[in-house]
Design a protein around this motif. Structure first.
Motif, mmCIF file in Angstrom:
data_model
loop_
_atom_site.group_PDB
_atom_site.id
_atom_site.type_symbol
_atom_site.label_atom_id
_atom_site.label_comp_id
_atom_site.label_asym_id
_atom_site.label_seq_id
_atom_site.Cartn_x
_atom_site.Cartn_y
_atom_site.Cartn_z
ATOM 1 N N LEU A 451 0.862 -1.172 0.000
ATOM 2 C CA LEU A 451 0.000 0.000 0.000
ATOM 3 C C LEU A 451 0.902 1.227 0.000
ATOM 4 O O LEU A 451 1.914 1.255 0.709
ATOM 5 N N GLY A 452 0.542 2.234 -0.786
ATOM 6 C CA GLY A 452 1.418 3.396 -0.874
ATOM 7 C C GLY A 452 0.657 4.684 -1.103
ATOM 8 O O GLY A 452 -0.529 4.699 -1.429
ATOM 9 N N VAL A 453 1.372 5.767 -0.922
ATOM 10 C CA VAL A 453 0.845 7.092 -1.234
ATOM 11 C C VAL A 453 1.975 7.896 -1.871
ATOM 12 O O VAL A 453 3.128 7.843 -1.423
ATOM 13 N N ASN A 454 1.650 8.600 -2.942
ATOM 14 C CA ASN A 454 2.607 9.457 -3.641
ATOM 15 C C ASN A 454 2.108 10.897 -3.598
ATOM 16 O O ASN A 454 0.942 11.162 -3.902
ATOM 17 N N TRP A 455 2.996 11.789 -3.215
ATOM 18 C CA TRP A 455 2.678 13.215 -3.216
ATOM 19 C C TRP A 455 3.612 13.896 -4.203
ATOM 20 O O TRP A 455 4.825 13.957 -3.999
ATOM 21 N N TYR A 456 3.036 14.381 -5.300
ATOM 22 C CA TYR A 456 3.804 15.065 -6.337
ATOM 23 C C TYR A 456 3.713 16.569 -6.072
ATOM 24 O O TYR A 456 2.671 17.191 -6.287
ATOM 25 N N LEU A 457 4.822 17.150 -5.599
ATOM 26 C CA LEU A 457 4.817 18.578 -5.311
ATOM 27 C C LEU A 457 4.664 19.399 -6.582
ATOM 28 O O LEU A 457 4.010 20.445 -6.588
ATOM 29 N N ASN A 458 5.294 18.941 -7.638
ATOM 30 C CA ASN A 458 5.122 19.495 -8.977
ATOM 31 C C ASN A 458 5.440 18.367 -9.949
ATOM 32 O O ASN A 458 5.549 17.214 -9.546
ATOM 33 N N SER A 459 5.609 18.703 -11.207
ATOM 34 C CA SER A 459 5.773 17.646 -12.206
ATOM 35 C C SER A 459 7.126 16.954 -12.143
ATOM 36 O O SER A 459 7.318 15.953 -12.835
ATOM 37 N N PHE A 460 8.065 17.441 -11.345
ATOM 38 C CA PHE A 460 9.367 16.783 -11.293
ATOM 39 C C PHE A 460 9.863 16.518 -9.875
ATOM 40 O O PHE A 460 11.006 16.106 -9.688
ATOM 41 N N THR A 461 9.031 16.728 -8.861
ATOM 42 C CA THR A 461 9.427 16.473 -7.474
ATOM 43 C C THR A 461 8.340 15.644 -6.795
ATOM 44 O O THR A 461 7.160 15.982 -6.894
ATOM 45 N N ARG A 462 8.746 14.567 -6.120
ATOM 46 C CA ARG A 462 7.767 13.694 -5.488
ATOM 47 C C ARG A 462 8.283 13.169 -4.151
ATOM 48 O O ARG A 462 9.490 13.070 -3.921
#
Length: 496
Positions: A451-462
């Motif tokens: 199980l996971g969660v991804n937070w993309y701050l912008n199109s090139f930072t996660r």
């Protein structure tokens, strides 16, 4: 309207110029010559206008909102703004110079506006004044931390850190047809050449184009196996990609041809070993191919069908087929499913299938693969089998970052970046994967649920977080018998 204005202006000028002559009652020959000169002038002005409008149409195909702009507005903006290349799908970031198709590359070359520098996903793209040369630095930094608990073996309950990737490189193009890319990785505190190739691209018809690449090439194999490490929805690729793989791994030196249609792509490659200093024996030879098809594709939904294969003849220096595959995350080397010692490999064949798609922000992907290894001396072959089912959901309105040109994931186009005061993009993920080496006398098996969660701050930072429940049952090695545990991993990643 512009043509009418030009014609009216020319007529007025002609009338003024003709007035003295008319006052002197010109002859019929004089009038004929005057009309002929006016017609030639109007034709020249029309030809110039058609040329300008043709250039603006090429820019319009690759410039957002150009369809709603007038010609004078576009002319003014062309002098102040660099050419913007749209991606192959709006939910992914625009492609770099080495990933353009030939139509996009021609649009760049047809729009010279002096030496330009434009900032895209993290780093600038440089273009020469004549539009012929394009250059972009590139790289990625992926920093991981991993902690395992719950195993009955103390040696597996560890906390580790590592650099999943630390890459620097460049990519570029020369005219619309030639392109190149080079990257080195420093993640293991050593210099490791990864992608390094030269390429040529062109069109076969209005709907089909192709490219040919030669050099150190990344596999086009399986859905997650064809997705870059900076774009995978989980911290590590699934077991189909990591276990059903040529002996040389993800890279090999050779040549690859790829063909692209409106809703499909296909590739074939012939490669040797990856970059090394071993030239005393023959390289292994790997012949591989992959194709994908999108039979359904709308603005908010898509169906993906794919298949792949490889066949390798092993070098006399690469006959050890022993494999130990991580299943609890990359940075705990003790949590693995092992084959036991296996010597005398002669050749292997692998193949697999992909089926998935998305509706709105929800995506699902299933993969399965099989590898058959043949041994020397007439000994029986053995099989490795793996499958996985994964899913994700974007909570913030983005579509999954699916690249319909390649049939893989790319970097998402974040609608509301944190750097602009927004929330960024948030994605929930889940995956189940299963690996089976039990066709071997000493082979093990295992599974993992993530199980996971991804937070993309912008199109090139996660920022990514994965929680993994895993199980292994090995019949050889340090950690034998059934064992269960939990691994929590996190990553901060920047791609430019």
């Amino acid at each position: 309207m512009t043509h009418m204005m030009l014609r009216g202006g020319c007529a007025a000028l002609a009338l003024i110029a003709a007035t003295p002559a008319l006052a002197q009652t010109p002859s019929a020959d004089d009038l004929a010559a005057l009309v002929k000169a006016q017609a030639a002038e109007i034709a020249a002005l029309k030809a110039r206008l058609d040329k300008i409008e043709g250039q603006q149409a090429a820019v319009q195909a690759t410039t957002p909102h150009a369809a709603s702009q007038t010609a004078p507005q576009m002319a003014q903006q062309d002098a102040a703004q660099p050419l913007v290349i749209t991606p192959f799908a709006p939910q992914i970031v625009p492609p770099g110079p080495a990933d353009l198709d030939v139509a996009q590359a021609r649009a760049v070359a047809a729009n010279p506006a002096g030496v330009t520098t434009e900032w895209g996903a993290g780093l600038p793209v440089f273009r020469s004044a004549d539009g012929v040369f394009t250059y972009k630095p590139r790289g990625r930094i992926l920093v991981d931390v991993s902690s395992t608990m719950g195993s009955k073996y103390g040696g597996r309950n560890t906390t580790t850190t590592g650099m999943r990737a630390l890459r620097l490189g460049l990519e570029g193009g020369v005219g619309p047809h030639f392109f190149y890319q080079f990257e080195s990785d420093f993640s293991e505190n050593e210099v490791d050449i990864v992608t390094a190739f030269l390429g040529y691209r062109n069109k076969i018809s209005s709907k089909v184009d192709y490219d040919v690449r030669a050099g150190h090439l990344f596999n086009d194999r399986a859905f997650e196996g064809s997705t870059g490490s900076d774009s995978t929805p989980f911290l590590e690729r699934g077991v189909v990609s990591t276990a059903i793989i040529p002996q040389r791994g993800f890279y090999g030196i050779g040549i690859m041809g790829r063909m692209f249609g409106p809703n499909w792509h296909a590739s074939l490659s012939v490669t040797g070993d990856r970059v090394d200093g071993e030239q005393a024996t023959n390289d292994s030879r790997t012949f591989s191919g992959r194709a994908h098809w999108n039979p359904i594709r709308t603005d908010r939904s898509l169906l993906h069908v794919g298949g792949w294969f490889f066949d390798e003849a092993l070098s006399s220096a690469a006959t050890t087929l022993t494999r130990s595959t991580v299943i609890g995350g990359r940075f705990n080397g003790a949590v693995r499913v092992t084959t036991g010692e296996l010597l005398g490999g002669r050749s292997t064949t692998g193949y697999g299938a992909e089926l998935g798609g998305y509706v709105g922000g929800l995506w699902v992907m299933g993969e399965a693969g099989r590898r058959i290894a043949r041994l020397d001396g007439g000994r029986p072959s053995f099989e490795s089998k793996a499958w996985s089912l994964s899913s994700g959901l974007f909570l913030t309105g983005e579509l999954p970052p699916y690249n319909p040109r390649l049939g893989s994931f790319g970097q998402p186009n974040v609608l509301d970046p944190v750097l602009d005061g927004g929330l960024g993009a948030i994605e929930l993920t889940a995956r189940y994967e299963n690996l089976d080496y039990t066709d071997l006398v000493l082979g093990g098996d295992g599974w993992a649920a993530t199980l996971g969660v991804n937070w993309y701050l912008n199109s090139f930072t996660r920022i990514q977080l994965n929680g993994i429940q895993w199980h292994t049952n090995n019949r050889a090695g340090t950690y034998t018998g059934g064992d269960d545990g939990q691994t929590v991993s996190a990553r901060v990643g920047v791609t430019f």
